[in-house]
Scaffold this active site. Structure first.
Site, PDB file in Angstrom:
ATOM      1  N   LYS A  34       4.009   6.915   5.617  1.00  0.00           N
ATOM      2  CA  LYS A  34       5.327   7.474   5.293  1.00  0.00           C
ATOM      3  C   LYS A  34       5.242   8.967   5.556  1.00  0.00           C
ATOM      4  CE  LYS A  34       6.626   4.354   1.521  1.00  0.00           C
ATOM      5  NZ  LYS A  34       6.597   4.213   0.047  1.00  0.00           N
TER       6      LYS A  34
ATOM      7  N   GLU B 193       0.148  -4.333  -1.252  1.00  0.00           N
ATOM      8  CA  GLU B 193       0.298  -2.881  -1.147  1.00  0.00           C
ATOM      9  C   GLU B 193       0.145  -2.228  -2.522  1.00  0.00           C
ATOM     10  OE1 GLU B 193       4.003  -2.053   0.862  1.00  0.00           O
ATOM     11  OE2 GLU B 193       3.991   0.066   0.330  1.00  0.00           O
TER      12      GLU B 193
ATOM     13  N   GLY C 258       9.097   3.027   4.095  1.00  0.00           N
ATOM     14  CA  GLY C 258      10.473   3.509   3.965  1.00  0.00           C
ATOM     15  C   GLY C 258      10.690   4.096   2.590  1.00  0.00           C
TER      16      GLY C 258
ATOM     17  N   ASP D 210       4.290  -5.649  -2.719  1.00  0.00           N
ATOM     18  CA  ASP D 210       4.069  -4.234  -3.048  1.00  0.00           C
ATOM     19  C   ASP D 210       4.194  -4.062  -4.560  1.00  0.00           C
ATOM     20  OD1 ASP D 210       3.890  -1.496  -3.210  1.00  0.00           O
ATOM     21  OD2 ASP D 210       5.711  -1.077  -2.033  1.00  0.00           O
TER      22      ASP D 210
ATOM     23  N   SER E 194      12.334  -4.709   2.532  1.00  0.00           N
ATOM     24  CA  SER E 194      11.713  -4.642   1.212  1.00  0.00           C
ATOM     25  C   SER E 194      12.702  -5.204   0.199  1.00  0.00           C
ATOM     26  CB  SER E 194      11.368  -3.183   0.910  1.00  0.00           C
ATOM     27  OG  SER E 194      10.840  -3.063  -0.384  1.00  0.00           O
TER      28      SER E 194
ATOM     29  N   LYS F 213       8.716  -6.887  -3.887  1.00  0.00           N
ATOM     30  CA  LYS F 213       8.205  -6.009  -4.932  1.00  0.00           C
ATOM     31  C   LYS F 213       7.695  -6.897  -6.065  1.00  0.00           C
ATOM     32  CE  LYS F 213       9.217  -1.873  -3.359  1.00  0.00           C
ATOM     33  NZ  LYS F 213       8.175  -0.835  -3.168  1.00  0.00           N
TER      34      LYS F 213
ATOM     35  N   ASP G  26      -0.541   2.794  -0.043  1.00  0.00           N
ATOM     36  CA  ASP G  26       0.692   3.547   0.220  1.00  0.00           C
ATOM     37  C   ASP G  26       0.555   4.880  -0.532  1.00  0.00           C
ATOM     38  OD1 ASP G  26       3.242   4.680   0.087  1.00  0.00           O
ATOM     39  OD2 ASP G  26       4.279   2.907  -0.599  1.00  0.00           O
TER      40      ASP G  26
ATOM     41  N   LYS H  16       9.049  -8.236   2.472  1.00  0.00           N
ATOM     42  CA  LYS H  16       8.135  -7.624   1.484  1.00  0.00           C
ATOM     43  C   LYS H  16       8.766  -7.787   0.117  1.00  0.00           C
ATOM     44  CE  LYS H  16       7.387  -2.763   0.333  1.00  0.00           C
ATOM     45  NZ  LYS H  16       6.911  -1.468   0.846  1.00  0.00           N
TER      46      LYS H  16
END
Ligand code: SMG
Ligand code: MG
Length: 374
Positions: free
Chosen positions: A263, A214, A291, A189, A135, A163, A239, A161
């Site tokens: 998660k 996400e 995570g 995400d 991430s 952000k 998520d 991934k």
């Protein structure tokens, strides 16, 4: 088992680089560790709550408080505590899933150490190695982002991934797609940073062939995720919204999510995670392991979970070095090489299979540990 004591440790660990999301910029991981002593063995677990209530309503001091005042007393007075009974014994407390998950995981670690079974063996792992993604936080500029991503690609990660947030989305995604080529797995995400008015804008991510987007919208808003899933080609993945197997079923049935990030902390534990995994397998919904900047304690259990058969996408199960120069466990997580490049080995020892470096827990303590007894 009889639960004899629960010790809470609040520690702070420096991050190797700042981690910025749409909601916060972190330079230190402040976290809560739970150490249980039972009649059979000892167990350790990590609570994934962040220092402040910014990812979800839970936060470190809140988790400590609810454990001390409500959850620990209920468990310490029970005559038989196992991972399977932690959920029922603490169900009278509304929410606080991250706190409950940490207690369940610590009890499970003790129980499995006593019986010589690994987390993977208990949860139903079917593979020895899991595919890892990384991430990547929001960067101060594109050059910094591309440098960071190139480093991770060189390390062997199997998926990137990014952000994103309004103002940091199409251009960084375009630039990273150019850098890594058309075939490498790439996803984004948003951590709830968008609103229904952004649906057309998010559709402009479609040409980049993303694995998924996400959690673009606020966690309670399933309906807008349904609208987005109908409007764009990129698969939508929830998520923050998925807090239980019941919510997962509802979101799948309504078409809000075609992939799920599991998660364990967010859903109340590893047992609920397995229930969500099984539901998703039955509905042919791919899952992956999320995570929460875990130390080796939580990472070990997550890697075991990611070895279940429905986890067909690489998880945010990075190497320890992604966040920490020094991990809290004697067996830091290091990416494999050769055919195992970009993978982590599933621990095989009893319980989580890792050993906590207790002197580091003491060195990095923010406050004196608190021990609770029945
Ligand atoms: O452990 O690598 C990790 C963190 C992965 O991006 C990550 N987690 O929303 O999925 C997410 C975030 C939550 C934590 S951000 C502080
Ligand atoms: Mg997320």
């Amino acid at each position: 088992m009889k639960l004899e004591s629960i010790t809470l440790h609040r520690v702070a660990m420096p991050l190797v680089r700042p981690f910025e999301t749409s909601f916060a910029r972190q330079t230190t991981r402040v976290l809560l560790l739970v150490h249980v002593r039972t009649s059979e063995a000892e167990g350790w677990a990590e609570c994934v709550a962040m220092e402040g209530p910014l990812y979800s309503s839970e936060y470190v001091e809140g988790a400590e408080h609810v454990i001390r005042s409500y959850l620990a007393p209920a468990l310490l007075k029970a005559t038989d505590v196992t991972a399977e009974t932690v959920g029922p014994l603490t169900a009278f407390v509304v929410g606080h899933r991250m706190a409950k998950a940490a207690l369940e995981a610590a009890v499970l670690d003790a129980q499995l150490r006593a019986s010589g079974v690994s987390f993977g063996g208990y949860l139903g792992a079917v593979t020895d190695w899991v595919d890892c993604g990384v991430s990547v936080g929001i960067s101060p500029d594109l050059d910094t982002l591309l440098d960071e991503v190139s480093g991770y690609v060189d390390e062997g990660y199997r998926r990137i991934k990014l952000k994103i947030k309004p103002g940091w989305d199409l251009i960084p995604v375009y630039a990273v797609r150019e850098l890594i080529g058309p075939d490498m797995l790439l996803q984004v995400d948003a951590n709830t940073a968008y609103s229904a008015a952004d649906i057309a804008h998010l559709g402009r991510l479609d040409p980049f062939n993303l694995v998924l987007i996400e959690q673009p919208f606020v966690e309670e808003d399933i309906a807008t995720h349904v609208a987005l899933a109908r409007a764009i080609e990129t698969p939508v993945c929830l998520d923050e919204s998925i807090v239980s197997v019941g919510v997962a079923l509802d979101a799948i049935e309504r078409g809000a999510t075609s992939v799920i990030n599991i998660k364990p902390g967010r859903v109340g534990g590893y047992l609920e995670s397995v229930r969500i995994h099984d539901l998703c397998v039955a509905h042919e919904v791919p899952v992956w392991c999320g995570g929460m900047l875990e130390t080796g304690v939580g990472r070990a259990a997550n890697v075991a979970l990611a070895a279940l058969p429905g986890f067909i996408l690489p998880g945010d199960t990075s190497a320890s070095s992604r966040y920490f120069a020094e991990d809290l466990v004697e067996e830091p997580f290091v990416l494999g090489t050769g055919e195992h490049a970009g993978q982590l080995a599933v621990p095989t020892g009893p319980g989580t299979g890792v050993t906590v470096r207790e002197h580091l827990v003491r060195d990095w303590a923010l406050v004196a540990p608190v021990t609770l007894r029945g």
